[in-house]
Write a protein that holds these residues in place. Structure first.
Motif, PDB file in Angstrom:
ATOM      1  N   PHE A  51      -0.990  17.248   2.450  1.00  0.00           N
ATOM      2  CA  PHE A  51      -1.142  15.826   2.187  1.00  0.00           C
ATOM      3  C   PHE A  51      -0.002  15.064   2.841  1.00  0.00           C
ATOM      4  O   PHE A  51       1.100  15.596   3.001  1.00  0.00           O
ATOM      5  CB  PHE A  51      -1.099  15.550   0.671  1.00  0.00           C
ATOM      6  CG  PHE A  51      -2.211  16.208  -0.080  1.00  0.00           C
ATOM      7  CD1 PHE A  51      -3.405  15.551  -0.272  1.00  0.00           C
ATOM      8  CD2 PHE A  51      -2.067  17.485  -0.586  1.00  0.00           C
ATOM      9  CE1 PHE A  51      -4.433  16.150  -0.964  1.00  0.00           C
ATOM     10  CE2 PHE A  51      -3.085  18.089  -1.280  1.00  0.00           C
ATOM     11  CZ  PHE A  51      -4.268  17.429  -1.469  1.00  0.00           C
ATOM     12  N   ILE A  52      -0.275  13.831   3.178  1.00  0.00           N
ATOM     13  CA  ILE A  52       0.769  12.935   3.677  1.00  0.00           C
ATOM     14  C   ILE A  52       0.811  11.739   2.726  1.00  0.00           C
ATOM     15  O   ILE A  52      -0.182  11.040   2.543  1.00  0.00           O
ATOM     16  CB  ILE A  52       0.493  12.466   5.114  1.00  0.00           C
ATOM     17  CG1 ILE A  52       0.443  13.655   6.065  1.00  0.00           C
ATOM     18  CG2 ILE A  52       1.553  11.460   5.548  1.00  0.00           C
ATOM     19  CD1 ILE A  52       0.067  13.296   7.483  1.00  0.00           C
ATOM     20  N   VAL A  53       1.976  11.518   2.121  1.00  0.00           N
ATOM     21  CA  VAL A  53       2.183  10.394   1.209  1.00  0.00           C
ATOM     22  C   VAL A  53       3.267   9.519   1.823  1.00  0.00           C
ATOM     23  O   VAL A  53       4.453   9.860   1.800  1.00  0.00           O
ATOM     24  CB  VAL A  53       2.607  10.878  -0.198  1.00  0.00           C
ATOM     25  CG1 VAL A  53       2.835   9.693  -1.113  1.00  0.00           C
ATOM     26  CG2 VAL A  53       1.580  11.816  -0.780  1.00  0.00           C
ATOM     27  N   ASN A  54       2.880   8.390   2.400  1.00  0.00           N
ATOM     28  CA  ASN A  54       3.826   7.487   3.063  1.00  0.00           C
ATOM     29  C   ASN A  54       4.751   8.233   4.018  1.00  0.00           C
ATOM     30  O   ASN A  54       5.967   8.185   3.901  1.00  0.00           O
ATOM     31  CB  ASN A  54       4.660   6.716   2.032  1.00  0.00           C
ATOM     32  CG  ASN A  54       3.946   5.503   1.523  1.00  0.00           C
ATOM     33  OD1 ASN A  54       2.887   5.145   2.006  1.00  0.00           O
ATOM     34  ND2 ASN A  54       4.526   4.860   0.537  1.00  0.00           N
ATOM     35  N   GLN A  55       4.223   8.943   4.946  1.00  0.00           N
ATOM     36  CA  GLN A  55       4.936   9.678   5.985  1.00  0.00           C
ATOM     37  C   GLN A  55       5.718  10.879   5.449  1.00  0.00           C
ATOM     38  O   GLN A  55       6.544  11.444   6.141  1.00  0.00           O
ATOM     39  CB  GLN A  55       5.887   8.744   6.753  1.00  0.00           C
ATOM     40  CG  GLN A  55       5.187   7.581   7.386  1.00  0.00           C
ATOM     41  CD  GLN A  55       6.149   6.549   7.915  1.00  0.00           C
ATOM     42  OE1 GLN A  55       7.337   6.604   7.657  1.00  0.00           O
ATOM     43  NE2 GLN A  55       5.626   5.604   8.663  1.00  0.00           N
ATOM     44  N   ASP A  56       5.486  11.261   4.211  1.00  0.00           N
ATOM     45  CA  ASP A  56       6.125  12.430   3.618  1.00  0.00           C
ATOM     46  C   ASP A  56       5.067  13.513   3.478  1.00  0.00           C
ATOM     47  O   ASP A  56       4.122  13.371   2.706  1.00  0.00           O
ATOM     48  CB  ASP A  56       6.721  12.071   2.251  1.00  0.00           C
ATOM     49  CG  ASP A  56       7.489  13.223   1.633  1.00  0.00           C
ATOM     50  OD1 ASP A  56       7.820  14.175   2.365  1.00  0.00           O
ATOM     51  OD2 ASP A  56       7.758  13.163   0.419  1.00  0.00           O
ATOM     52  N   TYR A  60       0.813  -1.202   0.000  1.00  0.00           N
ATOM     53  CA  TYR A  60       0.000   0.000   0.000  1.00  0.00           C
ATOM     54  C   TYR A  60       0.852   1.260   0.000  1.00  0.00           C
ATOM     55  O   TYR A  60       1.838   1.350   0.731  1.00  0.00           O
ATOM     56  CB  TYR A  60      -0.921   0.035   1.226  1.00  0.00           C
ATOM     57  CG  TYR A  60      -1.991  -1.026   1.202  1.00  0.00           C
ATOM     58  CD1 TYR A  60      -3.146  -0.838   0.462  1.00  0.00           C
ATOM     59  CD2 TYR A  60      -1.845  -2.207   1.904  1.00  0.00           C
ATOM     60  CE1 TYR A  60      -4.137  -1.796   0.426  1.00  0.00           C
ATOM     61  CE2 TYR A  60      -2.830  -3.184   1.874  1.00  0.00           C
ATOM     62  CZ  TYR A  60      -3.962  -2.973   1.135  1.00  0.00           C
ATOM     63  OH  TYR A  60      -4.939  -3.926   1.096  1.00  0.00           O
ATOM     64  N   ILE A  61       0.444   2.212  -0.819  1.00  0.00           N
ATOM     65  CA  ILE A  61       0.969   3.572  -0.766  1.00  0.00           C
ATOM     66  C   ILE A  61      -0.100   4.370  -0.032  1.00  0.00           C
ATOM     67  O   ILE A  61      -1.204   4.549  -0.541  1.00  0.00           O
ATOM     68  CB  ILE A  61       1.217   4.156  -2.169  1.00  0.00           C
ATOM     69  CG1 ILE A  61       2.223   3.306  -2.930  1.00  0.00           C
ATOM     70  CG2 ILE A  61       1.689   5.594  -2.063  1.00  0.00           C
ATOM     71  CD1 ILE A  61       2.400   3.714  -4.379  1.00  0.00           C
ATOM     72  N   LYS A  62       0.215   4.829   1.154  1.00  0.00           N
ATOM     73  CA  LYS A  62      -0.790   5.496   1.988  1.00  0.00           C
ATOM     74  C   LYS A  62      -0.804   6.989   1.679  1.00  0.00           C
ATOM     75  O   LYS A  62       0.213   7.669   1.794  1.00  0.00           O
ATOM     76  CB  LYS A  62      -0.483   5.261   3.461  1.00  0.00           C
ATOM     77  CG  LYS A  62      -0.555   3.807   3.832  1.00  0.00           C
ATOM     78  CD  LYS A  62      -0.112   3.570   5.238  1.00  0.00           C
ATOM     79  CE  LYS A  62      -0.091   2.079   5.499  1.00  0.00           C
ATOM     80  NZ  LYS A  62       0.674   1.742   6.675  1.00  0.00           N
ATOM     81  N   VAL A  63      -1.975   7.471   1.283  1.00  0.00           N
ATOM     82  CA  VAL A  63      -2.167   8.888   0.965  1.00  0.00           C
ATOM     83  C   VAL A  63      -3.274   9.412   1.868  1.00  0.00           C
ATOM     84  O   VAL A  63      -4.373   8.862   1.905  1.00  0.00           O
ATOM     85  CB  VAL A  63      -2.546   9.079  -0.523  1.00  0.00           C
ATOM     86  CG1 VAL A  63      -2.847  10.544  -0.791  1.00  0.00           C
ATOM     87  CG2 VAL A  63      -1.448   8.578  -1.425  1.00  0.00           C
ATOM     88  N   ARG A  64      -2.966  10.477   2.577  1.00  0.00           N
ATOM     89  CA  ARG A  64      -3.958  11.086   3.471  1.00  0.00           C
ATOM     90  C   ARG A  64      -4.047  12.575   3.171  1.00  0.00           C
ATOM     91  O   ARG A  64      -3.032  13.273   3.143  1.00  0.00           O
ATOM     92  CB  ARG A  64      -3.565  10.868   4.918  1.00  0.00           C
ATOM     93  CG  ARG A  64      -4.584  11.391   5.868  1.00  0.00           C
ATOM     94  CD  ARG A  64      -4.277  11.020   7.280  1.00  0.00           C
ATOM     95  NE  ARG A  64      -5.344  11.490   8.132  1.00  0.00           N
ATOM     96  CZ  ARG A  64      -5.317  11.420   9.431  1.00  0.00           C
ATOM     97  NH1 ARG A  64      -4.292  10.872  10.034  1.00  0.00           N
ATOM     98  NH2 ARG A  64      -6.320  11.874  10.134  1.00  0.00           N
ATOM     99  N   MET A  65      -5.243  13.026   2.947  1.00  0.00           N
ATOM    100  CA  MET A  65      -5.489  14.452   2.712  1.00  0.00           C
ATOM    101  C   MET A  65      -5.906  15.076   4.036  1.00  0.00           C
ATOM    102  O   MET A  65      -6.978  14.794   4.562  1.00  0.00           O
ATOM    103  CB  MET A  65      -6.588  14.616   1.663  1.00  0.00           C
ATOM    104  CG  MET A  65      -6.923  16.031   1.342  1.00  0.00           C
ATOM    105  SD  MET A  65      -8.209  16.082   0.058  1.00  0.00           S
ATOM    106  CE  MET A  65      -8.516  17.826   0.008  1.00  0.00           C
ATOM    107  N   LEU A  66      -5.040  15.914   4.588  1.00  0.00           N
ATOM    108  CA  LEU A  66      -5.350  16.560   5.855  1.00  0.00           C
ATOM    109  C   LEU A  66      -6.337  17.705   5.649  1.00  0.00           C
ATOM    110  O   LEU A  66      -7.324  17.829   6.363  1.00  0.00           O
ATOM    111  CB  LEU A  66      -4.073  17.077   6.510  1.00  0.00           C
ATOM    112  CG  LEU A  66      -3.024  16.004   6.821  1.00  0.00           C
ATOM    113  CD1 LEU A  66      -1.770  16.641   7.357  1.00  0.00           C
ATOM    114  CD2 LEU A  66      -3.580  14.993   7.793  1.00  0.00           C
TER     115      LEU A  66
END
Length: 125
Positions: A59-64, A48-54
C-alpha cells in the motif's frame, strides 16, 4: 425689473441630500450583510489522504509505502496528523483500489478505512 430668486431649489437640496445619504446607508448595510454572510458560509479546502492499494500486500499512504500488517497503523498515524492541522470536515481519504473479481477481496481494506472515522471517496484508476 428686479431679479427674483427662487427659494424652492434651496428647500429641496436638503431633502435630496438626506435621500442620498439614506440610499447610501441602505446600500452600505446590504453590502456589509452580504460580506458577513459570505465569510460565515465560506467552504474550507478539502485535504486528501491518498491511499493506493498496489496489490494485496503493498500500500502507499501519502507517499509512504507499507505492507498489509502495518497498513492500519500507518493510515491511523496520517489521520491523526491531519486532524491536528485541519478540521474534521475537511479531511477525505482518497482511496484507489485495483480491480477485483469479488468485493470480499477488498472488504478488510474497506473496513480499515471506514474505521478511521473520516469520510472517504473512491478514485478511479
Amino acid at each position: 425689473m428686479p431679479l427674483r430668486r427662487s427659494f424652492s431649489t434651496i428647500e429641496h437640496q436638503g431633502i435630496r441630500r438626506k435621500a442620498l445619504l439614506l440610499t447610501m446607508a441602505v446600500v452600505s448595510l446590504l453590502a456589509a450583510l452580504k460580506i458577513g454572510y459570505d465569510i460565515q458560509n465560506r467552504t474550507e479546502d478539502i485535504h486528501y489522504i491518498k491511499v493506493r492499494m498496489l496489490n494485496r500486500t503493498s500500500f502507499i499512504v501519502n507517499q509512504d509505502t507499507t505492507n498489509y500488517e502495518k497498513f492500519a497503523s500507518t493510515l491511523k498515524r496520517e489521520v491523526f496528523r491531519y486532524r491536528k492541522q485541519y478540521s474534521y470536515a475537511s479531511i477525505v481519504i482518497a482511496l484507489r483500489l485495483p480491480k477485483v473479481e469479488q468485493s470480499k477481496d477488498i472488504l478488510d481494506i474497506l473496513q480499515i478505512v471506514d474505521a478511521m472515522d473520516v469520510s472517504y471517496d473512491f478514485v478511479a484508476e
